[in-house]
Design a protein around this motif. Sequence first.
Motif, mmCIF file in Angstrom:
data_model
loop_
_atom_site.group_PDB
_atom_site.id
_atom_site.type_symbol
_atom_site.label_atom_id
_atom_site.label_comp_id
_atom_site.label_asym_id
_atom_site.label_seq_id
_atom_site.Cartn_x
_atom_site.Cartn_y
_atom_site.Cartn_z
ATOM 1 N N LYS A 75 0.829 -1.212 0.000
ATOM 2 C CA LYS A 75 0.000 0.000 0.000
ATOM 3 C C LYS A 75 0.862 1.259 0.000
ATOM 4 N N VAL A 76 1.912 1.270 0.811
ATOM 5 C CA VAL A 76 2.811 2.428 0.856
ATOM 6 C C VAL A 76 3.491 2.616 -0.494
ATOM 7 N N TRP A 77 3.947 1.539 -1.092
ATOM 8 C CA TRP A 77 4.607 1.601 -2.405
ATOM 9 C C TRP A 77 3.664 2.193 -3.458
ATOM 10 N N LYS A 78 2.439 1.690 -3.515
ATOM 11 C CA LYS A 78 1.483 2.193 -4.499
ATOM 12 C C LYS A 78 1.142 3.652 -4.242
ATOM 13 N N THR A 79 0.993 4.017 -2.981
ATOM 14 C CA THR A 79 0.703 5.406 -2.630
ATOM 15 C C THR A 79 1.828 6.320 -3.099
ATOM 16 N N ASN A 80 3.056 5.930 -2.842
ATOM 17 C CA ASN A 80 4.192 6.739 -3.277
ATOM 18 C C ASN A 80 4.249 6.863 -4.793
ATOM 19 N N LEU A 81 3.962 5.794 -5.504
ATOM 20 C CA LEU A 81 3.951 5.858 -6.966
ATOM 21 C C LEU A 81 2.907 6.841 -7.465
ATOM 22 N N ILE A 82 1.727 6.832 -6.859
ATOM 23 C CA ILE A 82 0.668 7.769 -7.256
ATOM 24 C C ILE A 82 1.116 9.198 -7.006
ATOM 25 N N ILE A 83 1.635 9.452 -5.811
ATOM 26 C CA ILE A 83 2.047 10.820 -5.471
ATOM 27 C C ILE A 83 3.176 11.295 -6.380
ATOM 28 N N PHE A 84 4.203 10.467 -6.588
ATOM 29 C CA PHE A 84 5.309 10.875 -7.449
ATOM 30 C C PHE A 84 4.843 11.092 -8.891
ATOM 31 N N GLY A 85 3.926 10.257 -9.345
ATOM 32 C CA GLY A 85 3.373 10.440 -10.687
ATOM 33 C C GLY A 85 2.629 11.756 -10.814
ATOM 34 N N LEU A 86 1.832 12.091 -9.811
ATOM 35 C CA LEU A 86 1.086 13.348 -9.859
ATOM 36 C C LEU A 86 2.020 14.554 -9.760
ATOM 37 N N ILE A 87 3.056 14.459 -8.954
ATOM 38 C CA ILE A 87 4.030 15.554 -8.872
ATOM 39 C C ILE A 87 4.676 15.774 -10.234
ATOM 40 N N TYR A 88 5.003 14.683 -10.921
ATOM 41 C CA TYR A 88 5.600 14.786 -12.249
ATOM 42 C C TYR A 88 4.662 15.521 -13.212
ATOM 43 N N TYR A 89 3.370 15.229 -13.115
ATOM 44 C CA TYR A 89 2.409 15.836 -14.033
ATOM 45 C C TYR A 89 1.977 17.233 -13.622
ATOM 46 N N ASP A 90 2.359 17.680 -12.456
ATOM 47 C CA ASP A 90 2.047 19.032 -11.998
ATOM 48 C C ASP A 90 3.062 19.996 -12.606
ATOM 49 N N LYS A 91 3.085 20.035 -13.934
ATOM 50 C CA LYS A 91 4.142 20.730 -14.662
ATOM 51 C C LYS A 91 3.912 22.233 -14.800
ATOM 52 N N GLN A 92 2.683 22.653 -14.946
ATOM 53 C CA GLN A 92 2.449 24.038 -15.315
ATOM 54 C C GLN A 92 2.899 25.032 -14.257
ATOM 55 N N ASP A 93 2.565 24.761 -13.011
ATOM 56 C CA ASP A 93 2.865 25.774 -11.999
ATOM 57 C C ASP A 93 3.459 25.219 -10.714
#
Length: 90
Positions: free
Chosen positions: A24-42
């Motif tokens: 669960k921790v691994w999957k949570t971290n993957l989701i968060i890191f993926g979203l941070i990567y896509y938070d490109k504009q600002d």
Amino acid sequence: MANISKADLLSDQRLQLAFEMIDKVWKTNLIIFGLIYYDKQDGSGYITADELQEVFSNGKQVQENVWVDLIKEVDKNSDGKVNVFGAYSL
């Protein structure tokens, strides 16, 4: 030292629970890191429909409501964006 087989270890409920928690921790971290990567504009810590469109459309025309609908599915407070660091509750 006693011989402990793999089956003995896997039958231990505590070990199974530990593996579930790690997963669960691994999957949570993957989701968060993926979203941070896509938070490109600002770099705001939020994902918007515009950012989703920028990342996933590959230059193709896709109706804006597609991106808005995707955000709505996980938007917990109806502000039109997804909190990157609150994504663990998806």
